[in-house]
Design a protein around this motif. Structure first.
Motif, PDB file in Angstrom:
ATOM      1  N   SER A  28       0.746  -1.175  -0.089  1.00  0.00           N
ATOM      2  CA  SER A  28       0.066   0.017   0.060  1.00  0.00           C
ATOM      3  C   SER A  28       0.928   1.316  -0.075  1.00  0.00           C
ATOM      4  O   SER A  28       1.654   1.383   0.702  1.00  0.00           O
ATOM      5  CB  SER A  28      -0.882   0.132   1.180  1.00  0.00           C
ATOM      6  OG  SER A  28      -1.833  -0.990   1.160  1.00  0.00           O
ATOM      7  N   LEU A  29       0.738   2.141  -0.823  1.00  0.00           N
ATOM      8  CA  LEU A  29       1.246   3.312  -0.944  1.00  0.00           C
ATOM      9  C   LEU A  29       0.073   4.483  -0.556  1.00  0.00           C
ATOM     10  O   LEU A  29      -1.031   4.578  -1.179  1.00  0.00           O
ATOM     11  CB  LEU A  29       1.682   3.873  -2.420  1.00  0.00           C
ATOM     12  CG  LEU A  29       2.994   3.109  -2.524  1.00  0.00           C
ATOM     13  CD1 LEU A  29       3.087   1.673  -2.768  1.00  0.00           C
ATOM     14  CD2 LEU A  29       3.915   3.943  -3.744  1.00  0.00           C
ATOM     15  N   LEU A  48      -1.978   3.914  -4.037  1.00  0.00           N
ATOM     16  CA  LEU A  48      -2.352   2.596  -4.601  1.00  0.00           C
ATOM     17  C   LEU A  48      -2.110   1.372  -3.820  1.00  0.00           C
ATOM     18  O   LEU A  48      -1.472   1.491  -2.971  1.00  0.00           O
ATOM     19  CB  LEU A  48      -1.527   2.683  -6.045  1.00  0.00           C
ATOM     20  CG  LEU A  48      -0.102   2.154  -5.883  1.00  0.00           C
ATOM     21  CD1 LEU A  48       0.334   0.702  -5.700  1.00  0.00           C
ATOM     22  CD2 LEU A  48       0.511   2.766  -7.163  1.00  0.00           C
ATOM     23  N   THR A  49      -2.980   0.401  -4.221  1.00  0.00           N
ATOM     24  CA  THR A  49      -2.773  -0.799  -3.253  1.00  0.00           C
ATOM     25  C   THR A  49      -2.610  -1.902  -4.208  1.00  0.00           C
ATOM     26  O   THR A  49      -3.215  -2.205  -5.334  1.00  0.00           O
ATOM     27  CB  THR A  49      -4.196  -1.067  -2.522  1.00  0.00           C
ATOM     28  OG1 THR A  49      -4.253   0.128  -1.776  1.00  0.00           O
ATOM     29  CG2 THR A  49      -4.091  -2.318  -1.912  1.00  0.00           C
ATOM     30  N   ASP A  86       6.866  12.793   2.014  1.00  0.00           N
ATOM     31  CA  ASP A  86       5.639  12.516   2.662  1.00  0.00           C
ATOM     32  C   ASP A  86       4.642  11.184   2.416  1.00  0.00           C
ATOM     33  O   ASP A  86       5.017  10.750   1.362  1.00  0.00           O
ATOM     34  CB  ASP A  86       4.641  13.967   2.187  1.00  0.00           C
ATOM     35  CG  ASP A  86       3.546  14.146   3.410  1.00  0.00           C
ATOM     36  OD1 ASP A  86       3.363  13.289   4.277  1.00  0.00           O
ATOM     37  OD2 ASP A  86       2.635  14.899   2.927  1.00  0.00           O
ATOM     38  N   GLY A  87       3.821  10.879   3.301  1.00  0.00           N
ATOM     39  CA  GLY A  87       3.320   9.554   2.947  1.00  0.00           C
ATOM     40  C   GLY A  87       3.851   8.411   3.566  1.00  0.00           C
ATOM     41  O   GLY A  87       4.974   8.342   4.137  1.00  0.00           O
ATOM     42  N   THR A  88       3.082   7.294   3.428  1.00  0.00           N
ATOM     43  CA  THR A  88       3.837   5.922   3.835  1.00  0.00           C
ATOM     44  C   THR A  88       3.724   4.755   2.934  1.00  0.00           C
ATOM     45  O   THR A  88       2.840   4.733   1.980  1.00  0.00           O
ATOM     46  CB  THR A  88       2.959   5.396   5.180  1.00  0.00           C
ATOM     47  OG1 THR A  88       1.662   5.366   4.817  1.00  0.00           O
ATOM     48  CG2 THR A  88       3.384   6.454   6.132  1.00  0.00           C
ATOM     49  N   ILE A  89       4.718   3.881   2.975  1.00  0.00           N
ATOM     50  CA  ILE A  89       4.652   2.738   2.058  1.00  0.00           C
ATOM     51  C   ILE A  89       4.530   1.327   3.151  1.00  0.00           C
ATOM     52  O   ILE A  89       5.409   1.446   3.946  1.00  0.00           O
ATOM     53  CB  ILE A  89       5.903   2.786   1.209  1.00  0.00           C
ATOM     54  CG1 ILE A  89       5.984   3.865   0.383  1.00  0.00           C
ATOM     55  CG2 ILE A  89       5.873   1.242   0.436  1.00  0.00           C
ATOM     56  CD1 ILE A  89       7.361   3.991  -0.580  1.00  0.00           C
ATOM     57  N   SER A  90       3.487   0.615   2.915  1.00  0.00           N
ATOM     58  CA  SER A  90       3.212  -0.338   3.833  1.00  0.00           C
ATOM     59  C   SER A  90       3.510  -1.800   3.021  1.00  0.00           C
ATOM     60  O   SER A  90       2.999  -1.803   1.749  1.00  0.00           O
ATOM     61  CB  SER A  90       2.130  -0.241   4.254  1.00  0.00           C
ATOM     62  OG  SER A  90       1.741   0.903   5.446  1.00  0.00           O
ATOM     63  N   PHE A  91       4.251  -2.495   3.389  1.00  0.00           N
ATOM     64  CA  PHE A  91       4.206  -4.057   2.926  1.00  0.00           C
ATOM     65  C   PHE A  91       3.869  -5.183   3.966  1.00  0.00           C
ATOM     66  O   PHE A  91       4.670  -4.979   4.964  1.00  0.00           O
ATOM     67  CB  PHE A  91       5.861  -4.079   2.307  1.00  0.00           C
ATOM     68  CG  PHE A  91       5.724  -5.479   1.733  1.00  0.00           C
ATOM     69  CD1 PHE A  91       5.369  -5.720   0.426  1.00  0.00           C
ATOM     70  CD2 PHE A  91       6.895  -6.464   2.017  1.00  0.00           C
ATOM     71  CE1 PHE A  91       5.468  -7.006  -0.373  1.00  0.00           C
ATOM     72  CE2 PHE A  91       7.116  -7.489   1.399  1.00  0.00           C
ATOM     73  CZ  PHE A  91       6.494  -8.018   0.236  1.00  0.00           C
ATOM     74  N   ARG A  92       3.025  -6.029   3.731  1.00  0.00           N
ATOM     75  CA  ARG A  92       2.570  -7.018   4.497  1.00  0.00           C
ATOM     76  C   ARG A  92       2.112  -6.210   6.153  1.00  0.00           C
ATOM     77  O   ARG A  92       2.295  -6.891   7.000  1.00  0.00           O
ATOM     78  CB  ARG A  92       3.669  -7.947   4.851  1.00  0.00           C
ATOM     79  CG  ARG A  92       3.978  -8.995   3.691  1.00  0.00           C
ATOM     80  CD  ARG A  92       4.926  -9.902   3.981  1.00  0.00           C
ATOM     81  NE  ARG A  92       5.038 -11.060   3.176  1.00  0.00           N
ATOM     82  CZ  ARG A  92       6.058 -11.839   3.143  1.00  0.00           C
ATOM     83  NH1 ARG A  92       7.058 -11.787   4.087  1.00  0.00           N
ATOM     84  NH2 ARG A  92       5.946 -12.903   2.580  1.00  0.00           N
TER      85      ARG A  92
END
Length: 287
Positions: A28-29, A48-49, A86-92
């Motif tokens: 997820s971004l 985006l996902t 800015d913002g976040t990047i999530s993995f699992r």
């Protein structure tokens, strides 16, 4: 779509990639902003996902920010004087925004960069072994056999020097090398670049088979929108660092704006005159 036939499947048991529940958000971004050299704003609040088990296509013209998106996800921005501001990047489900690139590989990410970037002075086998540098020798030997099963052309030329392979063969090698890390997410940057149409069809056939037979999640960025949307489950359209349109790939293929501006098909299937093309920005509904 035609794909290569007669190739043994790696199967789901002992597969090249670990299994996972389809549908859950793997990547997820969220409102990601990227700046180069503290000045150049490239991504402007991009979100985006990528759902587990899907092929997701990220489409857009040159300069839209597609490659920057992959570099942000894979952790390669610092090497080009860029950063996520800015913002976040999530993995699992974990925030990896500040995690370095090597750790992202060990967590299950693999990237095939634009232009293939194989080790030209090494053999095919040596290139593949290099892709398993994070793993034990026994595991890498098993996966090497599985890559050869999936790409029999590579098995036939395992002793050849990679620099003498054709463009299509190098792309297969780049994908095979990425698989040696046993990724959960495979990212492909312009896999069709510089390839003849039949080779493009073959490469995308392999991508679809990897997803179907192993459950591998794939994020592919492409200018060849037609081919990408044929194999993808979901698609995003990027312009000027933002997502301007998203939806199931089948719906995007039928969207009039996507047909005209990314698939080269007007409403009547004909070519547009220059006078019509001049006004295309006004006619894009997302603008």
């Amino acid at each position: 779509m035609s794909t290569a036939t007669g190739t043994p499947s790696p199967g789901t048991s002992g597969a090249l990639v670990p299994g996972g529940g389809p549908g859950a958000a793997l990547l997820s971004l969220n409102n990601v902003e990227v700046i180069y050299d503290d000045v150049i704003l490239v991504l402007r609040g991009l979100s985006l996902t990528v759902a587990e088990g899907q092929i997701v296509a990220l489409l857009g013209s040159n300069g839209a920010g597609k490659s920057t998106t992959l570099k942000a996800v894979s952790g390669l921005l610092p090497s080009e004087h860029g950063e996520v501001t800015d913002g976040t990047i999530s993995f699992r489900g974990e925030d990896i925004t500040r995690v370095d690139a090597a750790q992202r590989v060990t967590r299950g990410m693999s990237l095939c960069m634009e232009g293939r970037h194989v080790f030209e002075h090494l053999s095919v086998a040596e290139n593949l072994v290099a892709g398993a540098y994070t793993r034990s020798g026994k595991e890498s030997a098993e996966d090497l056999d599985k890559v050869y099963e999936f790409f029999p052309k590579l098995a036939d030329m395992r002793a050849r020097i990679a620099g003498y392979l054709s463009g299509g063969e190098q792309q297969m090698l780049a994908i095979g090398r990425a698989l040696m890390a046993r990724p959960t997410l495979l990212m492909l940057d312009e896999p069709s670049l510089g390839l003849a149409p039949l080779l493009v069809q073959e490469i995308f056939g392999y991508i679809k088979r990897l997803n179907t037979e192993t459950g591998l999640t794939v994020l592919v960025i492409e200018q060849n929108a037609r081919r990408a949307l044929e194999v993808a489950d979901h698609g995003y359209i990027m312009e000027q660092g933002r997502i301007v349109l998203e939806g199931p790939a089948a719906e995007l293929r039928e969207n009039p704006d996507v047909k005209e501006f990314y698939l080269g098909l007007g409403e009547e299937g004909g070519r547009k005159s220059y006078r019509d093309v001049k006004h295309y920005k006004r006619r894009k509904r997302w603008l």
